[in-house]
Design an enzyme around this catalytic site. Structure first.
Site, PDB file in Angstrom:
ATOM      1  N   HIS A  87      -2.513   6.580   4.413  1.00  0.00           N
ATOM      2  CA  HIS A  87      -1.386   5.651   4.620  1.00  0.00           C
ATOM      3  C   HIS A  87      -0.041   6.207   4.166  1.00  0.00           C
ATOM      4  CE1 HIS A  87      -0.633   1.041   5.175  1.00  0.00           C
ATOM      5  NE2 HIS A  87      -0.081   1.789   6.107  1.00  0.00           N
TER       6      HIS A  87
ATOM      7  N   CYS B 109       0.798  -1.236   0.000  1.00  0.00           N
ATOM      8  CA  CYS B 109       0.000   0.000   0.000  1.00  0.00           C
ATOM      9  C   CYS B 109       0.825   1.279   0.000  1.00  0.00           C
ATOM     10  CB  CYS B 109      -0.899   0.063   1.222  1.00  0.00           C
ATOM     11  SG  CYS B 109      -1.854  -1.404   1.513  1.00  0.00           S
TER      12      CYS B 109
END
Ligand SMILES: *[C@@H]1O[C@H](CO)[C@@H](O)[C@H](O)[C@H]1NC(C)=O
Ligand SMILES: *[C@@H]1O[C@H](CO)[C@@H](O)[C@H](O)[C@H]1NC(C)=O
Ligand SMILES: *[C@@H]1O[C@H](CO)[C@@H](O)[C@H](O)[C@H]1NC(C)=O
Length: 604
Positions: free
Chosen positions: A137, A76
């Site tokens: 993130h 990610c």
């Protein structure tokens, strides 16, 4: 006097002309959707027959479906950094050389450096309203719990409703934890405490220092207490929902969260229908802890994973309906993708399958096998991008950066680092600038290429002759689509060791690792031709492939020249940057109240 008023016909023409040119020059909106951990084999339009994704399938029918859309990383954080900046994550320090390869704490100090330019920052400078809804993130703070140096606001998103970290197993009770240390910790602590106590008891008979032992005992107990406390408070510390700079829920409730995010997106588009906007809608689904709202639970044949995919599809439908209702379809570029392949090792605490499907592609998330990096890629823009077209050329999720930047009216940045623009050295380097990836010493290397010519059919070949596949900060493999052939060669310098063998996954470590002790090196590299063997099942050798040696030589040279184009930068994944720091912890109440916060009232 009559001559002062223009004749009505001329007036009409003028009005007609100016509104036509207004249409022409009006900047397009962007709706960029990214699903988390969705596999390319999960969507109907990519061949799934048991999950129902009618809204996404329609989007594909109305636009271009990419079949070789490659994520710049198989995890990610680095994949998203590359998506937003158009650069391999190693160039921004957004990939690590050890484990883990993603941020695990909201209160870590690593993040997308402020010197990086995202497409949102550029679009904002071009007059766009910009929003990030959902997962980020890419870091939050640097030095204090509210400096927000890595916050989406610092990277060009004027509006933020979402989660600075990610959805984690820890975010929902009963789903276990991603912090694997604690499984053996209680036993370990127990044994150490027992041994220390025994030693303490018998220390009269042994030449041991009581004080030292007592100190050791206390230290162990304190460490164990802190760790246990951390695992217990994990959800409160890591699972935080923000609206702009304020915490609205801690820990966040996943129940109805996608619906709330969707509503935020609809409101954002309605408010900004009259001006150019850029919306990055970043789903928390379909990452574990798996969840689906009541309306979707039990709707699929694939457990809560399938239900979550159904909810994502519903949300895409709502967003597309809103664009239609506002009359913006012919003025909006819509993109849908996943940050990497499905996470094959995901089973729930009770053993239920919580993984997606990567179709015919090998392995999954956290590997550079096709299953880890070949992701869905759908682009639609009615009237501007042809409908129902499939493009199989290799393209990258980094390509969205130059595409969005150019369409927003800006030039792709090549701003200078280090050297003054008028200096002699600078001009010398610039003169040599025939192959930027080789000679770009002072400029910001953008690895993506504008996709519009390919999407609109003006070009047939991808501008990516080579793509480089990283596993964390290790150059793992190279892809070569030679200009003069239809082959797509892929050469691996190393591959992850699967466990159990033959499973194409790493069940013992939950994700495959790239550190040297978990991989097998290949010299000569392991070579495949994806155009003949998309599942990477038959490695080629000098005996089976006449061009083996020349192909491997060309790819090794490309890898070398790529390596020299990478400037060393500060890593955002050093142990110091990754670790949890109490003084960076966002906390809406006091630590004593476990940083708990009331639910935000749901918007009507
Ligand atoms: C989720 O939404 C449903 C329907 O709108 C509602 O009945 C339910 O109470 C909501 N759940 C929570 C936890 O707010
Ligand atoms: C469809 O997706 C589900 C869930 O990921 C998977 O189990 C199934 O194998 C897929 N079906 C096909 C035909 O790919
Ligand atoms: C394609 O070009 C490469 C050099 O880039 C050359 O080595 C190779 O022989 C060419 N192949 C064909 C089929 O023309």
């Amino acid at each position: 006097m009559a001559s002062q008023t223009p004749p009505p016909l001329l007036l009409l023409l003028l009005v007609g002309w100016s509104s036509a040119s207004l249409q022409e020059t009006r900047k397009p909106n962007f709706v960029l959707m990214m699903v988390d951990d969705l596999g390319i084999g999960d969507l109907g339009c990519y061949g799934n027959t048991s999950l129902r994704t009618p809204n996404i399938d329609r989007l594909a029918l109305e636009g271009v479906r990419l079949t070789q859309h490659i994520a710049a990383a198989s995890l990610c954080t680095p994949s998203r950094a590359a998506f937003l900046t158009g650069r391999y994550p190693i160039r921004s320090g957004m990939s690590g050389s050890s484990r883990p390869g993603v941020f695990l704490f909201t209160a870590a100090s690593g993040g997308l450096p402020p010197t990086e330019l995202t497409f949102a920052k550029i679009a904002k400078q071009q007059g766009y309203q910009t929003a990030l809804i959902g997962k980020w993130h890419l870091g939050l703070n640097c030095g204090s719990s509210e400096d927000h140096c890595h916050h989406p606001h610092a990277h060009g998103f004027s509006f933020f409703f979402g989660v600075p970290l990610t959805n984690l197993r820890d975010c929902q009770p009963g789903h276990g934890t991603v912090f694997r240390i604690h499984r053996y910790l209680p036993y370990g602590t127990f044994v150490v405490v027992l041994l220390s106590a025994a030693a303490l008891h018998y220390s009269g008979a042994l030449p041991l220092r009581r004080g030292l032992l007592l100190g050791l005992l206390v230290l162990v107990l304190v460490l164990a207490g802190l760790t246990a406390g951390f695992v217990w408070t994990g959800p409160y510390l890591n699972c935080v929902l923000f609206r702009d700079r304020s915490i609205v829920e801690q820990p966040f409730r996943s129940e109805n969260l996608t619906q709330r995010m969707t509503r935020e997106a609809v409101v954002f588009m309605e408010r900004n229908a009259a001006r150019p906007f850029l919306l990055f809608f970043s789903f928390l689904q379909v990452h574990t802890a798996m969840f689906a709202s009541a309306a979707f639970r039990g709707t699929s044949r694939h457990g809560v994973y399938g239900d979550a995919v159904h909810e994502v599809d519903w949300s895409v439908g709502q967003i597309m309906q809103t664009l239609g209702r506002l009359g913006l379809r012919d003025n909006t570029l819509v993109y849908l993708s996943s940050d990497q392949g499905a996470h094959l090792e995901e089973l729930s605490a009770a053993g239920e399958v919580h993984r997606g499907s990567n179709g015919i592609y090998k392995a999954g998330k956290s590997t550079s096998w096709e299953g880890g990096i070949r992701v869905p890629g759908i682009l639609s823009w009615s009237g501007r991008i042809p409908a129902g077209v499939e493009i199989s050329e290799p393209v990258s999720n980094m390509d969205l950066f130059p595409t969005v930047v150019r369409l927003s009216g800006a030039a792709v940045p090549k701003d200078r680092w280090g050297l003054p623009e008028r200096s002699r050295t600078f001009r010398k380097v610039e003169q040599q600038h025939t192959r930027p990836e080789r000679l770009c010493l002072t400029c910001r290397v953008i690895d993506g290429h504008d996709l519009m010519d390919l999407l609109q059919g003006r070009e047939e070949r991808s501008r990516h002759e080579f793509l480089f596949h990283y596993c964390n900060s290790y150059l793992n493999a190279v892809r070569w689509h030679p200009r003069n052939s239809s082959s797509v060669w892929k050469a691996f310098f190393f591959t992850p060791n699967f466990y159990p063998e033959g499973q194409a996954a790493c069940f013992h470590t939950h994700v495959c690792f790239c550190t040297p002790d978990y991989v097998t090196h290949h010299d000569p590299p392991l070579l495949f031709d994806l155009s003949r063997d998309p599942s990477e099942s038959r490695p080629l050798t000098a005996d089976t492939e006449p061009a083996f040696r020349s192909v491997v030589a060309a790819m090794t040279e490309a890898a070398e020249s790529h390596r020299t184009s990478v400037q060393p930068v500060e890593s955002q994944f050093s142990a110091e940057k990754l670790m949890w720091k109490p003084w960076l912890q966002p906390c809406c109440s006091s630590f004593r109240q476990l940083c708990q916060c009331q639910q935000e009232p749901e918007r009507a």
